[in-house]
Motif scaffolding. Structure first.
Motif, mmCIF file in Angstrom:
data_model
loop_
_atom_site.group_PDB
_atom_site.id
_atom_site.type_symbol
_atom_site.label_atom_id
_atom_site.label_comp_id
_atom_site.label_asym_id
_atom_site.label_seq_id
_atom_site.Cartn_x
_atom_site.Cartn_y
_atom_site.Cartn_z
ATOM 1 N N ASP A 1 0.835 -1.201 0.000
ATOM 2 C CA ASP A 1 0.000 0.000 0.000
ATOM 3 C C ASP A 1 0.872 1.253 0.000
ATOM 4 N N GLN A 2 0.673 2.119 -0.988
ATOM 5 C CA GLN A 2 1.359 3.408 -1.030
ATOM 6 C C GLN A 2 0.421 4.553 -0.629
ATOM 7 N N GLN A 3 -0.811 4.496 -1.083
ATOM 8 C CA GLN A 3 -1.679 5.671 -0.992
ATOM 9 C C GLN A 3 -2.099 5.999 0.431
ATOM 10 N N LEU A 4 -2.075 5.019 1.335
ATOM 11 C CA LEU A 4 -2.534 5.249 2.701
ATOM 12 C C LEU A 4 -1.433 5.013 3.727
ATOM 13 N N HIS A 5 -0.182 4.949 3.274
ATOM 14 C CA HIS A 5 0.955 4.681 4.152
ATOM 15 C C HIS A 5 1.725 5.986 4.382
ATOM 16 N N PRO A 6 1.562 6.602 5.557
ATOM 17 C CA PRO A 6 2.223 7.897 5.779
ATOM 18 C C PRO A 6 3.738 7.843 5.688
ATOM 19 N N ALA A 7 4.351 6.705 6.010
ATOM 20 C CA ALA A 7 5.807 6.616 5.942
ATOM 21 C C ALA A 7 6.307 6.589 4.504
ATOM 22 N N LYS A 8 5.453 6.214 3.567
ATOM 23 C CA LYS A 8 5.840 6.161 2.156
ATOM 24 C C LYS A 8 5.362 7.415 1.423
ATOM 25 N N LEU A 9 4.048 7.651 1.465
ATOM 26 C CA LEU A 9 3.505 8.801 0.745
ATOM 27 C C LEU A 9 3.897 10.111 1.417
ATOM 28 N N GLY A 10 4.078 10.079 2.745
ATOM 29 C CA GLY A 10 4.386 11.313 3.452
ATOM 30 C C GLY A 10 5.696 11.949 3.031
ATOM 31 N N PHE A 11 6.637 11.141 2.544
ATOM 32 C CA PHE A 11 7.917 11.692 2.087
ATOM 33 C C PHE A 11 7.922 11.998 0.592
ATOM 34 N N LEU A 12 6.814 11.725 -0.101
ATOM 35 C CA LEU A 12 6.813 11.921 -1.544
ATOM 36 C C LEU A 12 6.922 13.395 -1.955
ATOM 37 N N PRO A 13 6.281 14.358 -1.249
ATOM 38 C CA PRO A 13 6.516 15.752 -1.653
ATOM 39 C C PRO A 13 7.989 16.130 -1.655
ATOM 40 N N ALA A 14 8.729 15.715 -0.626
ATOM 41 C CA ALA A 14 10.157 16.032 -0.575
ATOM 42 C C ALA A 14 10.922 15.292 -1.664
ATOM 43 N N ALA A 15 10.615 14.001 -1.851
ATOM 44 C CA ALA A 15 11.326 13.211 -2.850
ATOM 45 C C ALA A 15 11.019 13.693 -4.266
ATOM 46 N N ALA A 16 9.757 14.036 -4.526
ATOM 47 C CA ALA A 16 9.385 14.518 -5.854
ATOM 48 C C ALA A 16 10.087 15.825 -6.178
ATOM 49 N N ALA A 17 10.168 16.718 -5.188
ATOM 50 C CA ALA A 17 10.861 17.988 -5.421
ATOM 51 C C ALA A 17 12.321 17.746 -5.753
ATOM 52 N N LEU A 18 12.974 16.907 -4.975
ATOM 53 C CA LEU A 18 14.391 16.622 -5.213
ATOM 54 C C LEU A 18 14.603 16.036 -6.597
ATOM 55 N N PHE A 19 13.770 15.072 -6.980
ATOM 56 C CA PHE A 19 13.995 14.333 -8.218
ATOM 57 C C PHE A 19 13.546 15.102 -9.451
ATOM 58 N N LEU A 20 12.323 15.638 -9.410
ATOM 59 C CA LEU A 20 11.784 16.293 -10.606
ATOM 60 C C LEU A 20 12.491 17.612 -10.908
ATOM 61 N N ARG A 21 12.910 18.327 -9.879
ATOM 62 C CA ARG A 21 13.625 19.588 -10.108
ATOM 63 C C ARG A 21 15.087 19.368 -10.456
#
Length: 853
Positions: free
Chosen positions: A589-609
């Motif tokens: 589960d990704q969509q309801l797992h705070p330990a996984k999805l919760g870090f996605l804003p930070a990870a997406a910023a690092l990777f996409l930018r």
């Protein structure tokens, strides 16, 4: 101060424009200017902009959400930075709906179900509206059925192996590709083939004819006949007559002293969980092609769904790294069944040391032979030869077992010849016969890729095409993918095993350790990096640290930081479900797992930018194309960078690694290149770029069990942080001691500026997330009730943080599950350093740090 876990859930339909939203990273909606093409080793849109992917696999029933839910799901994905959805298991028999039957199981696959197709196309339209590309998986779990014109008989699960060579299976796959790519989507006005939303096409998920050659032997005759006919034609074309074939196949070095013991007492049975194996001796005298000497009768009286839970070993073996060995035996079974065989360490870490193969036994005696090269961490006196028997209750008869140094020749079975067109399928091996068979299977896979890619092109589709994951087929798989548009891989850290039924949510085992606890190497990351092909975009389309691991918080920032460090093109987390819940619903589960999805804003910023500059040290393995069949035949999966035949070309470069071990994949950008004439390099590793003197932005510290990531706009501290101060330039975290001393903390400039200049920062800090009420066993490898209750609860670190800033007036806010401000956090700003204390009293993993105007 609260020290107990607290409830914290992420609403399934939240798309609010708060401090946790990174929607602005991806343009929406997708238009013709966003149509992608693979060039110069990366993906670019029509404007020339490089496009990296933060992806999610969404599969089976989840790929057909209700129309009321689809816009909300797509908008939430957009909020979290997701810009690609991998449409997976659309063809699953076990899913309701699936693309062939909206009501579940199907009896034919020649027509698409209109209701299912309507839901899928509506969902795709919503993804497009939200700037999210699609990766279309054509064959994942589709079965080949009598209703499609296949003869009845037991075939490999999910239609695997057969998909590559059977004319009917290939025709059905081409038909399906045409149907789904040319159907006009009523919600976009375009067929998928012409829609810029379609970025990628995968032909055949996790499947390799070469990697599963043993299964082909056990197929019903009517199914395997096209493969046999092709093999016989291949040999006739190459050798012409049997005399020439026998001369070629008899080559190889002489075999050395026997390493295996005779007699049934030489073998040790391993029976895990509730499995049971009966081992006796029988006589095979008088049987056609029977072995001489003792014959073992192996009866799996009780099995589960995990084949390695029932094994037979000869232990105490000494193998030498870089040396060739030949394993041979004569075997049959009471009914057709697979038999897996490998060589590995007989002690931790139990790693493979050269041979990992399978055969398809039938009811007739047959001789099998495998030549391989010992590799990896070989420990003298602590290697073993293992037979894996847990796949079937069919009895196995085994004779003339042998393991000897050298690469002996192969004799044709009595009565077989090119002229009679009756030579049986072979084995992938390092012997001359095995190399021929490997090369033949490579030609079959290549023909399959050409046929499917041509069918896709005929629809007008120009999306990038890959066949399967590069490791499926070992180095031959990597070569297969090098001829297509991009290269893909999968990896899981500590995938659960199941002593009972497959994927039983209430009966599983996980190792439950941090990937950063490994004493050396890179966990599963080096296995990914070694398959990246030079000049081709590279993605990881399935990645997860499955729940209920207590270390899942490391997953998202770690994989995206490493992907940026290696300059990869996408990572897709597995998998995003579309349940409405306030708890973690399963292993992946990704969509309801705070330990996984919760870090996605930070990870997406690092990777996409592109915040983290890729490693400046670069190594590449050059492989002559002519050597690929032989390397694969020798059993070099996941070891082809460290073979004895591979030599490192250092030249005049300083600071070059002595060898391409796992550590080199942490400090160097890696790629493999296949060349028809590599010149003096032969098979070698070279540094492509000179080192720089700047501090690396990605550091894996094995001693401290930490990864530290530093870039101007993104920073991350991952691992054993408790009881000490951990720092990267501009950011220090002093985490209080705890029972685990484990934490993950990221700092992200939301405006993309260097953190010391940014007026808007997002801080994320977590120890672990899990559902309440679960009960761990003593080894913490199984948690009863892991999915029973909600809402999910968080454990967060208590820490004092220091952030260098040029801002003069700053406020810190604790945020709720949507990213809304709920409580101000005291902080001091003195001499350009912001100091704040975080902990469970704020009941969040997210903090917004904002400069006052």
């Amino acid at each position: 101060v609260q020290t107990k876990p607290f409830p914290f859930s992420l609403p399934w339909d939240d798309a609010s424009a708060t401090a946790t939203s990174v929607a602005a990273l991806n343009p929406a909606p997708l238009t013709s200017q966003h149509k992608l093409v693979a060039k110069n080793g990366h993906f670019h849109d029509a404007t020339g902009r490089r496009v990296r992917f933060v992806g999610m696999s969404i599969g089976a029933a989840a790929a057909f959400p209700r129309k009321a839910d689809a816009p909300k799901i797509a908008a939430r994905l957009h909020k979290y930075g997701v810009n690609l959805v991998r449409l997976h298991h659309l063809d699953a028999q076990w899913a309701t709906p699936n693309l062939f039957n909206s009501k579940g199981r199907y009896t034919q696959t020649t027509a698409l179900d209109p209701q299912s197709l309507d839901l899928l196309e509506f969902f795709i339209a919503q993804l497009k509206k939200n700037g999210i590309y699609v990766d279309l998986n054509l064959h994942v779990s589709r079965e080949w059925l009598p209703g499609d014109g296949f003869p009845a008989g037991k075939l490999p699960e999910f239609g695997k192996v057969v998909a590559y060579f059977h004319p009917k299976a290939i025709a059905l796959q081409k038909q399906f590709a045409t149907q789904i790519l040319t159907h006009k989507n009523p919600y976009t006005g375009l067929p998928l083939a012409a829609d810029p939303v379609l970025a990628l096409v995968e032909l055949n998920n996790e499947d390799s004819l070469i990697g599963s050659a043993g299964q082909a032997e056990a197929l019903p005759l009517a199914i395997r006949k096209p493969l046999e006919d092709g093999w016989r034609a291949y040999l006739a074309k190459k050798y012409g007559v049997t005399v020439a074939l026998k001369k070629a196949w008899s080559g190889g070095s002489s075999l050395g002293q026997e390493l295996l013991k005779r007699g049934s007492g030489a073998w040790i049975a391993e029976m895990q969980e509730q499995t049971k194996l009966l081992v006796t001796s029988v006589s095979a005298a008088g049987q056609t092609n029977a072995p001489t000497g003792p014959v073992l009768h192996l009866i799996p009286e009780k099995i589960d769904t995990t084949n390695w839970h029932l094994q037979l070993h000869q232990t105490g073996l000494t193998l030498e790294t870089g040396k060739a060995y030949t394993v041979s035996f004569v075997a049959k079974a009471s009914a057709p069944r697979p038999l897996y065989i490998n060589t590995r360490l007989h002690q931790a870490p139990w790693s493979m040391v050269g041979l990992d193969a399978s055969v398809g036994l039938d009811t007739q005696w047959k001789r099998y032979s495998f030549t391989f090269v010992a590799n990896g961490s070989v420990v003298p006196g602590h290697c073993r030869l293992s037979l894996l028997l847990g796949d079937s209750t069919a009895a196995v008869f085994l004779g003339e077992w042998s393991l000897r140094p050298g690469s002996g020749g192969t004799a044709l079975a009595s009565g077989q010849s090119i002229e009679l067109e009756n030579i049986a399928l072979g084995q992938v091996s390092g012997s001359p016969a095995g190399v021929d068979y490997t090369h033949y299977l490579m030609t079959v896979e290549a023909a399959y890729c050409r046929a499917l890619k041509a069918a896709i092109a005929q629809t007008g589709c120009t999306a990038s095409v890959a066949c399967s994951q590069a490791s499926y087929g070992g180095i031959a798989g990597a070569y297969r993918e090098s001829k297509l548009d991009w290269v893909d891989m999968h990896a899981y850290w500590q995938h659960p095993s199941f002593p009972g039924a497959a994927f039983d949510p209430n009966n599983y085992r996980i190792e439950n350790t941090s990937m950063l606890s490994v004493s050396s190497g890179a966990g599963v990351l080096d296995g990914l990096a070694m398959h990246r092909v030079s000049g081709k975009p590279f993605t990881v389309s399935e990645y997860d640290h499955p729940a209920p691991s207590e270390y899942s918080a490391e997953m998202t920032p770690l994989i995206f930081a490493y992907a940026a460090w290696q300059d990869w093109d996408g990572v897709f987390l597995f998998a995003y479900e579309t349940d409405r819940s306030d708890k973690i619903t399963g292993f992946f589960d990704q969509q309801l797992h705070p330990a996984k999805l919760g870090f996605l804003p930070a990870a997406a910023a690092l990777f996409l930018r592109g915040d983290l500059v890729p490693a400046s040290l670069t190594i590449s393995l050059t492989v002559p194309v002519s050597k690929v069949p032989g390397l694969k035949g020798l059993g070099t999966d996941y070891a082809f960078w460290s073979l004895a035949q591979t030599r490192f070309v250092q030249g005049s470069l300083k600071n070059a690694p002595e060898k391409a071990d796992a550590t080199a994949f942490l400090t160097h950008r890696a790629s493999i290149r296949f060349e028809s004439d590599p010149g003096p390099l032969a098979l070698g590793i070279q540094n492509l770029l000179p080192p720089t003197l700047s501090a690396p932005g990605f550091v894996w510290d094995h001693k401290e069990q930490q990864v530290r990531v530093h870039s101007p706009a993104s920073k991350a501290l991952i691992g054993k942080l408790g009881g000490k101060a951990t720092r990267v330039p501009g950011f220090v975290a002093e985490v209080a001691p705890s029972a685990r001393n484990f934490a993950v903390i990221t700092l992200t400039a939301r405006d993309g500026k260097p953190t010391e200049e940014s007026a808007a920062l997002l801080l994320t800090a977590l120890d672990k997330a899990e559902n309440p009420g679960l009960t761990w066993n003593a080894e913490r490898t199984f948690a009863a009730g892991a999915w029973r209750s909600g809402p999910t609860q968080l454990d967060v670190p208590t820490a004092t943080l220091q952030i260098v800033t040029k801002q003069l007036n700053v406020t810190v806010w604790a945020l709720d599950g949507t990213g809304q401000r709920v409580k101000q956090v005291p902080a001091t700003l003195e001499n350009g350093t912001l100091t704040l204390a975080i902990g469970p009293e704020y009941q969040t993993l997210w903090y917004e740090i904002v400069a006052k105007s």
